[in-house]
Design a protein around this motif. Sequence first.
Motif, PDB file in Angstrom:
ATOM      1  N   ASP A 185       6.097  -6.457  -6.260  1.00 25.23           N
ATOM      2  CA  ASP A 185       6.364  -5.066  -5.921  1.00 25.23           C
ATOM      3  C   ASP A 185       7.501  -4.676  -6.857  1.00 25.23           C
ATOM      4  N   ASN A 206      -1.719  -2.704   2.606  1.00 23.64           N
ATOM      5  CA  ASN A 206      -0.393  -3.023   3.148  1.00 23.64           C
ATOM      6  C   ASN A 206      -0.388  -2.778   4.650  1.00 23.64           C
ATOM      7  N   HIS A 265      14.384  -6.764  -3.199  1.00 20.70           N
ATOM      8  CA  HIS A 265      14.636  -7.440  -1.923  1.00 20.70           C
ATOM      9  C   HIS A 265      15.528  -8.678  -2.016  1.00 20.70           C
ATOM     10  N   TRP A 309       4.383  -7.424   5.070  1.00 22.24           N
ATOM     11  CA  TRP A 309       5.846  -7.358   5.107  1.00 22.24           C
ATOM     12  C   TRP A 309       6.257  -7.107   6.543  1.00 22.24           C
ATOM     13  N   TRP A 316      -0.572   4.721   7.513  1.00 23.03           N
ATOM     14  CA  TRP A 316      -0.333   5.963   6.767  1.00 23.03           C
ATOM     15  C   TRP A 316      -1.613   6.487   6.125  1.00 23.03           C
ATOM     16  N   ASP A 365       9.214  -8.634  -4.287  1.00 25.65           N
ATOM     17  CA  ASP A 365       9.647  -7.245  -4.419  1.00 25.65           C
ATOM     18  C   ASP A 365      11.017  -7.306  -5.088  1.00 25.65           C
ATOM     19  N   LYS A 415      -1.250  -7.299   1.999  1.00 29.43           N
ATOM     20  CA  LYS A 415       0.185  -7.519   1.801  1.00 29.43           C
ATOM     21  C   LYS A 415       0.882  -7.430   3.142  1.00 29.43           C
ATOM     22  N   ASP A 442      17.989  -1.996  -1.428  1.00 28.93           N
ATOM     23  CA  ASP A 442      16.556  -1.811  -1.687  1.00 28.93           C
ATOM     24  C   ASP A 442      16.341  -0.354  -2.088  1.00 28.93           C
ATOM     25  N   ASP A 445       6.195  -0.658  -6.091  1.00 27.57           N
ATOM     26  CA  ASP A 445       6.559  -0.233  -4.734  1.00 27.57           C
ATOM     27  C   ASP A 445       7.782   0.644  -4.905  1.00 27.57           C
ATOM     28  N   LYS A 461      12.283 -10.201   2.381  1.00 31.43           N
ATOM     29  CA  LYS A 461      13.352  -9.224   2.134  1.00 31.43           C
ATOM     30  C   LYS A 461      14.613  -9.703   2.828  1.00 31.43           C
ATOM     31  N   TRP A 517       6.582   9.593   4.947  1.00 30.48           N
ATOM     32  CA  TRP A 517       6.913   8.457   5.782  1.00 30.48           C
ATOM     33  C   TRP A 517       6.424   8.684   7.212  1.00 30.48           C
ATOM     34  N   GLU A 567       5.521 -11.049   1.861  1.00 29.47           N
ATOM     35  CA  GLU A 567       6.684 -10.438   1.198  1.00 29.47           C
ATOM     36  C   GLU A 567       7.962 -10.774   1.959  1.00 29.47           C
ATOM     37  N   HIS A 576      -1.572   1.920   2.553  1.00 28.17           N
ATOM     38  CA  HIS A 576      -0.648   1.508   3.609  1.00 28.17           C
ATOM     39  C   HIS A 576      -1.260   1.980   4.929  1.00 28.17           C
TER      40      HIS A 576
HETATM   41  C1  RM4 Z   1       9.131  -2.331   2.616  1.00 30.38           C
HETATM   42  C2  RM4 Z   1       8.372  -3.296   1.725  1.00 30.38           C
HETATM   43  C3  RM4 Z   1       6.912  -3.033   1.681  1.00 30.38           C
HETATM   44  C4  RM4 Z   1       6.581  -1.577   1.631  1.00 30.38           C
HETATM   45  C5  RM4 Z   1       7.379  -0.763   2.618  1.00 30.38           C
HETATM   46  C6  RM4 Z   1       7.108   0.706   2.445  1.00 30.38           C
HETATM   47  O1  RM4 Z   1      10.490  -2.388   2.343  1.00 30.38           O
HETATM   48  O2  RM4 Z   1       8.911  -3.263   0.432  1.00 30.38           O
HETATM   49  O3  RM4 Z   1       6.328  -3.657   0.576  1.00 30.38           O
HETATM   50  O4  RM4 Z   1       5.255  -1.495   2.012  1.00 30.38           O
HETATM   51  O5  RM4 Z   1       8.727  -1.014   2.432  1.00 30.38           O
END
Ligand code: RM4
Length: 381
Positions: free
Chosen positions: A236, A87, A212, A134, A63, A209, A132, A244, A279, A176, A379, A174, A60
Amino acid sequence: MIKDSLRAQVIETPSWAYGNSGTRFKVFAQRGVPRDPFEKLADAAQVHAFTGVAPRVALHIPWDRVDDYAALAEHASGLGVRIGAINSNVFQDDDYMLGSVTNPDPKVRAKALAHLLDCVDIMDATGSDTLKLWFSDGINYPGQDDLRARQDRLAEALERVYGRLGEGQRFLLEYKLFEPAFYATDVPDWGTAYAHCLRLGPKAQVVVDTGHHAPGTNIEFIVAFLLREGKLGGFDFNSRFYADDDLMAGAADPFQLFRIMFEVIGGGGLTEDVAFMLDQCHNIEPKIAGQIRSVMNVQEATAKALLVDREALAAAQASGDVLGANAVVMDAYNTDVRPLLAEIRAEAGLDPDPMAAYARSGYFEKIAEERVGGAQAGWGA
Ligand code: RM4
Ligand code: MN
């Protein structure tokens, strides 16, 4: 054949699952948590060492930002794992308050796009084949921004990223339903993700995911449909009771996970073309053991789905035998596949019980003792 399929399945674990995580109320710190991406990979390698099916680790960005991504990939391969999906993260900067690629401000959109393109550079450097995407983009109030204009901005950004992908690379979009946007999310559902991917071409696919969707959504239908259209890029996996929740895969609803894998197998999707990613990152369970449990739950759902007697099922379906057809599926689901998986592990030279073997290994005690000082990953870290 069933054993071969189970041996060949690859389940990818997320780097962020090894750091501290939590809910919006509290992130609890745990002992032994990695301080950097190198330590996260070391922990992920444990999951692979005990299960034998988790050689890919998703990163990610930012991060997992490091100075030398090639060195990170080399470190991974030294540990017996490799870099999976990259990601992107365009949801944590103050600039993104009103969105990233769909932000009304072109300067913010340019910044977000630059990050996405950077992520493709990281794919090049690490050998990753998957990006990926999102987006937390959306609006909270009717009239806050123009829904159609935001779709135009999204399409423009996706086109630019798509154009930057190299040979053998793809992106997964992705969706959601909601959160953090509460009125309208810009990629709220599989239909929106599918439509954008369809316009772009074969290197753009949808990622599902499992957390989601609205409660009660028939996720396996979505899976069957996307697979039929060649647009199912991967999963995911995590489970949820309410929204979620990001709980361990297969924990809340193992039957749903089975139904999903049943459709995957029926559609010929149990291949490397579909990424089986976790995930999952919750705040109370120990990190490495929690991932091992999720990997095993995915394996169990897969094994049960492989056991469905497809011939008997087709015959029952063709003759309109409603109860017979359902019984074929339920027989497979109700089979205890743990002995089969234990046997496969033993044949591969692994301990038949990964949870117990990991607990006995002393790895947790070792990292808890060694990893003192420095900032724990979590995080935003
Ligand atoms: C999001 C989503 C992504 C993930 C982040 C941490 O809700 O699911 O896939 O990378 O969260
Ligand atoms: Mn996800």
